[in-house]
Design an enzyme around this catalytic site. Structure first.
Site, mmCIF file in Angstrom:
data_model
loop_
_atom_site.group_PDB
_atom_site.id
_atom_site.type_symbol
_atom_site.label_atom_id
_atom_site.label_comp_id
_atom_site.label_asym_id
_atom_site.label_seq_id
_atom_site.Cartn_x
_atom_site.Cartn_y
_atom_site.Cartn_z
ATOM 1 N N HIS A 130 2.007 -2.807 -0.745
ATOM 2 C CA HIS A 130 2.289 -1.920 0.398
ATOM 3 C C HIS A 130 2.535 -2.660 1.707
ATOM 4 O O HIS A 130 2.935 -2.053 2.698
ATOM 5 C CB HIS A 130 1.202 -0.849 0.554
ATOM 6 N N GLN A 179 -0.378 -11.064 3.659
ATOM 7 C CA GLN A 179 0.520 -10.928 4.815
ATOM 8 C C GLN A 179 1.754 -11.808 4.690
ATOM 9 O O GLN A 179 2.711 -11.638 5.440
ATOM 10 C CB GLN A 179 -0.219 -11.290 6.112
ATOM 11 N N ASN A 183 -3.692 -11.717 9.347
ATOM 12 C CA ASN A 183 -3.188 -10.358 9.549
ATOM 13 C C ASN A 183 -3.299 -9.875 10.988
ATOM 14 O O ASN A 183 -2.625 -8.942 11.378
ATOM 15 C CB ASN A 183 -3.911 -9.384 8.613
ATOM 16 N N SER A 214 -0.163 -7.930 -2.202
ATOM 17 C CA SER A 214 -0.270 -6.477 -2.225
ATOM 18 C C SER A 214 1.097 -5.866 -1.949
ATOM 19 O O SER A 214 1.840 -6.334 -1.084
ATOM 20 C CB SER A 214 -1.271 -6.040 -1.150
ATOM 21 N N CYS A 267 -8.280 -2.206 9.365
ATOM 22 C CA CYS A 267 -9.539 -2.108 8.618
ATOM 23 C C CYS A 267 -10.740 -2.126 9.536
ATOM 24 O O CYS A 267 -11.826 -1.726 9.151
ATOM 25 C CB CYS A 267 -9.647 -3.252 7.624
ATOM 26 N N THR A 295 -5.285 1.449 -18.030
ATOM 27 C CA THR A 295 -3.869 1.758 -18.210
ATOM 28 C C THR A 295 -3.104 1.349 -16.952
ATOM 29 O O THR A 295 -3.509 1.677 -15.841
ATOM 30 C CB THR A 295 -3.676 3.265 -18.471
ATOM 31 N N GLY A 341 -4.539 -5.700 -2.696
ATOM 32 C CA GLY A 341 -4.966 -6.991 -2.166
ATOM 33 C C GLY A 341 -6.478 -7.143 -2.157
ATOM 34 O O GLY A 341 -7.012 -8.215 -2.470
HETATM 35 C C1 LIG Z 1 -3.976 -5.740 3.897
HETATM 36 C C2 LIG Z 1 -4.655 -7.014 3.560
HETATM 37 C C3 LIG Z 1 -5.534 -7.106 2.477
HETATM 38 C C4 LIG Z 1 -5.918 -5.902 1.655
HETATM 39 O O1 LIG Z 1 -4.868 -5.440 0.864
HETATM 40 P P1 LIG Z 1 -4.915 -3.923 0.292
HETATM 41 O O2 LIG Z 1 -3.791 -3.883 -0.665
HETATM 42 O O3 LIG Z 1 -4.719 -3.044 1.469
HETATM 43 O O4 LIG Z 1 -6.225 -3.751 -0.366
HETATM 44 C C5 LIG Z 1 -6.099 -8.326 2.196
HETATM 45 N N1 LIG Z 1 -5.809 -9.407 2.922
HETATM 46 C C6 LIG Z 1 -4.961 -9.371 3.976
HETATM 47 C C7 LIG Z 1 -4.665 -10.616 4.735
HETATM 48 C C8 LIG Z 1 -4.356 -8.170 4.330
HETATM 49 O O5 LIG Z 1 -3.543 -8.133 5.376
#
Ligand SMILES: *Cc1c(COP(=O)(O)O)cnc(C)c1O
Length: 408
Positions: free
Chosen positions: A199, A177, A149, A197, A323, A235, A69
Site C-alpha cells: 500500500h 518506504q 518514513n 508493503s 502511526c 490461504t 510491512g
Molecule cells: C508503513 C511502514 C511500515 C508498516 O507497513 P504496513 O504495511 O502498514 O503494516 C513499516 N515500516 C515502515 C518504514 C513504514 O513506512
C-alpha cells in the site's frame, strides 16, 4: 482534495485494481485446490512472485507474502532472533526505526534479548562505523531501515550490509518506504531479510512480503497449512498479492522517471516553504532523501493544529507519522536527530507522488503560510521569541532560549 500524505498510504492505482478484479470475481478458487479455478490463482501468485523478485534482484522462491510491512518486520526480527538463539541474543538496530521494528525489539528485550539502539546524526543518518563498533561476539541480527518514513533519510545500507556479511551476522532492512521510490537490490544491499508493503506504492492495503535469502534459517511465523513453502500459513490473499505484483511492476518499471519528477516537486516545495514562511526548519537531509519526502518544524505551534487546519482547506498532510498520530509523545525520530520537544511537536510531514502538481503545492504553501501565521499570533512563546530576536539584532545579549524554555 490535495493529497500530500503518500508516506502514510497511497491510492490503489486504477491499473492495479484492474489486475486484481478477476481474482475477486472470476478466479476465486483456492490456490491450494486441485481445480482449474485454484490453478488460475496459483499461476497468478507465481507471476506476482516473479515480478517482485525481478524488481529487487531476488529469486522468486525467496519472496514470502505476508499481511503487510508490520507483519514482515515482526517475522524477520522474532524469527531471526529465535533461529539464532543458541549463537547469541544481541541485536543491533537504530533509534529511528518504524514502530513495527522498535516495538518488536521491545518485546524481544522482555524475552531475554539485548538490543542496542544506535544513534543517528542530525539528519537521521547512521554511520556504518558505529554499527561496526557495536558488534559483539553474541550479535545475531542487525536491522537498519533503508529509508526513514518521517524525515526521508536514505541510510547507507549497502555499507552496513557489507559489514554484517563480513562478520557473518544476519542483516534485515525495512524497505517499506524505499520500494517503488528508490532502487532496491538485495545483492547490492547484502540484505538477508527485507520487508516491503504494497500500500505504500499504489498497491492494496494488507499485503506485504518478506524477502528471505536462500539458506537463512528462519522459523515460520504463522502456523497452519503448507502455504509459502511451509513458512507462512493461511490461504493466500490472491487479489492482494496480484495487486502487489502489478504495483511493483508499475512503480519499478519506470523508476528513474518517477524519481526525477518527485524530486523536482520535493525541492520546489522545500524552496517555497523556506522562502515564504519565517522561522521554519527542514528536518532530514537535502540529498540522500526520499524523492517524495518533505518534513518541516514550525516551532511554537503544534503540528497537529497545522494538520487539522490544512485538512479544513482540503489538504491532507500529517504530523509525525500516521502511526504515532494521536499519541501524546513527540516523534522518536525527531528527538533522535536532536530536536527539542518543542520543535518535534511543531513538525509537519508532506509526502508527494509524481501525480501532485506545482499548483497543488502552491496552494499548500499559501495555506501553510496563513495557518502558521494565525497560530503563531496566538502563541505567546513566539511573540517572546520575536521580541528577543529584535533585541538581539539591537545588540543586547539576552538569552531568549532560556526564557523561552520556561515560557513555552
Ligand atoms: C508503513 C511502514 C511500515 C508498516 O507497513 P504496513 O504495511 O502498514 O503494516 C513499516 N515500516 C515502515 C518504514 C513504514 O513506512
Amino acid at each position: 482534495m490535495i493529497y500530500l500524505d503518500h508516506a502514510a498510504t497511497t491510492k490503489t492505482a486504477p491499473e492495479v485494481v484492474e489486475a486484481m478484479l478477476p481474482y475477486l470475481t472470476e478466479h476465486y478458487g483456492n490456490p491450494g485446490a486441485l481445480n482449474s479455478s485454484g490453478f488460475r490463482g496459483k499461476k497468478a501468485l507465481n507471476e506476482a512472485r516473479r515480478q517482485i523478485a525481478a524488481a529487487i534482484n531476488a529469486k522468486p522462491q525467496e519472496i514470502y507474502f505476508t499481511a503487510g510491512g508490520t507483519e514482515s518486520d515482526n517475522w524477520a526480527l522474532k524469527a531471526a532472533a529465535e533461529s539464532c538463539r543458541e549463537q547469541g541474543r544481541h541485536i543491533i538496530t537504530t533509534k529511528i526505526e518504524h514502530h513495527a521494528v522498535l516495538h518488536t525489539c521491545r518485546y524481544l528485550e522482555e524475552n531475554g534479548y539485548e538490543i542496542t539502539y544506535l544513534d543517528v546524526d542530525g539528519e537521521g543518518r547512521l554511520d556504518p562505523q558505529v554499527v561496526r563498533a557495536a558488534i559483539r561476539p553474541d550479535t545475531v541480527l542487525i536491522s537498519v531501515m533503508l529509508a526513514n518514513n518521517e524525515i526521508g533519510t536514505i541510510e547507507p545500507v549497502e555499507e552496513i550490509g557489507a559489514i554484517a556479511r563480513q562478520k557473518g551476522i544476519c542483516f534485515h532492512t525495512d524497505a517499506v518506504q524505499a520500494l517503488g521510490q528508490i532502487p532496491v537490490d538485495v545483492e547490492t544491499l547484502k540484505a538477508d531479510l527485507l520487508s516491503a508493503s504494497a500500500h505504500k506504492l499504489n498497491g492494496p492495503k494488507g499485503v506485504g512480503m518478506l524477502y528471505i535469502r536462500e539458506g537463512i534459517p528462519i522459523v515460520p511465523f504463522v502456523h497452519g497449512g503448507a502455504q509459502e513453502q511451509n513458512r507462512r500459513a493461511g490461504t493466500e490473499n490472491v487479489p492482494g498479492i496480484v495487486g502487489f505484483g502489478a504495483a511493483v511492476q508499475r512503480a519499478c518499471g519506470r523508476l528513474s522517471d518517477k524519481i526525477r519528477k518527485e524530486q523536482g516537486l520535493r525541492d520546489y516545495l522545500i524552496r517555497e516553504i523556506e522562502t515564504r514562511i519565517p522561522d521554519c526548519r527542514l528536518n532530514g537531509p537535502r540529498d540522500r532523501r526520499l524523492p517524495g519526502n518533505v518534513n518541516f518544524s514550525f516551532p511554537f505551534i503544534r503540528g497537529e493544529a497545522i494538520v487539522i487546519s490544512l485538512d479544513m482547506q482540503g489538504i491532507c498532510a500529517s504530523s509525525g507519522s500516521a502511526c504515532t498520530a494521536g499519541s501524546q509523545d513527540p516523534s522518536h525520530v525527531l528527538l533522535a536527530i536532536g530536536l527539542s520537544e518543542e520543535e518535534a511537536f511543531g513538525s509537519v510531514r508532506l509526502t508527494l507522488s509524481e501525480e501532485n502538481t506545482k499548483e497543488e503545492l502552491d496552494r499548500a504553501v499559501a495555506a501553510l503560510k496563513q495557518i502558521t501565521a494565525r497560530l503563531r499570533e496566538m502563541s505567546p512563546a513566539y511573540e517572546n521569541y520575536k521580541k528577543e530576536k529584535k533585541l538581539q539584532r539591537e545588540g543586547r545579549k539576552e538569552n531568549w532560549a532560556e526564557r523561552c524554555d520556561t515560557g513555552c
